[in-house]
Design an enzyme around this catalytic site. Structure first.
Site, PDB file in Angstrom:
ATOM      1  N   CYS A   1       0.007   3.791   2.704  1.00  0.00           N
ATOM      2  CA  CYS A   1       0.490   3.307   4.002  1.00  0.00           C
ATOM      3  C   CYS A   1       1.952   3.686   4.199  1.00  0.00           C
ATOM      4  O   CYS A   1       2.358   4.082   5.298  1.00  0.00           O
ATOM      5  CB  CYS A   1       0.346   1.789   4.102  1.00  0.00           C
ATOM      6  SG  CYS A   1      -1.359   1.201   4.028  1.00  0.00           S
TER       7      CYS A   1
ATOM      8  N   CYS B   1       0.831  -1.209   0.000  1.00  0.00           N
ATOM      9  CA  CYS B   1       0.000   0.000   0.000  1.00  0.00           C
ATOM     10  C   CYS B   1       0.866   1.259   0.000  1.00  0.00           C
ATOM     11  O   CYS B   1       1.540   1.560   0.984  1.00  0.00           O
ATOM     12  CB  CYS B   1      -0.896  -0.048   1.233  1.00  0.00           C
ATOM     13  SG  CYS B   1      -1.810   1.454   1.545  1.00  0.00           S
TER      14      CYS B   1
END
Length: 160
Positions: A92, A89
């Site tokens: 993230c 991600c």
């Protein structure tokens, strides 16, 4: 003539076309093309806080450890931040250094970092990054996505 005929003839040949759906080949984080260096990843298998600076990040490495940590926060009426993430991600990875800074700014708030797993569906997590903020053992707020300013504002209101 179908609309597929406009593609080059070799494009759909069996040697060039991966027959697995997208979600089948990306979900294995051990695949070499998806191994990213995540700022909060540690090689230690303990659940103690990270040793750098005053941050208190606990890396959750099993479903049982996650359940124990969540139960502890609720039972002992603790302030905590649960950070749900994934190695693939990009948002993230953008949020991870901010999580580390916030854990140092609020040392009385334990930060738990949890990767994807079965417990996330039980927690109604459908998107990463997601951050659950607990105050006195109760979930007080949630931030979905890498909205750094929103996360900072909420933490200032909750934990100062």
């Amino acid at each position: 003539m179908s609309c597929w005929s406009t593609a080059p003839p070799h494009y759909y040949s069996s040697s060039n076309y991966n027959h697995k759906p997208y979600f089948e080949w990306y979900k294995n984080p051990a695949a070499s093309m998806f191994q990213f260096s995540h700022p909060l990843n540690r090689n230690s298998s303990t659940s103690s806080p990270a040793s750098s600076g005053a941050s208190n990040i606990v890396v959750i490495e099993s479903e049982e450890q996650f359940k124990r940590s969540l139960r502890r926060v609720e039972d002992e009426s603790l302030s905590a931040m649960f950070y749900y993430t994934a190695v693939w991600c990009s948002p993230c990875r953008l949020l991870s250094p901010v999580i580390k800074q916030l854990s140092e700014k609020y040392p009385h708030v334990t930060t738990y970092k949890k990767g994807l797993g079965n417990a996330l569906s039980n927690m109604d997590i459908h998107s990463v990054p997601t951050v659950h903020l607990f105050l006195n053992g109760l979930k007080a707020n949630e931030v979905i996505g890498a909205d750094i300013q929103l996360l900072k504002n909420i933490m200032d209101k909750l934990y100062k």
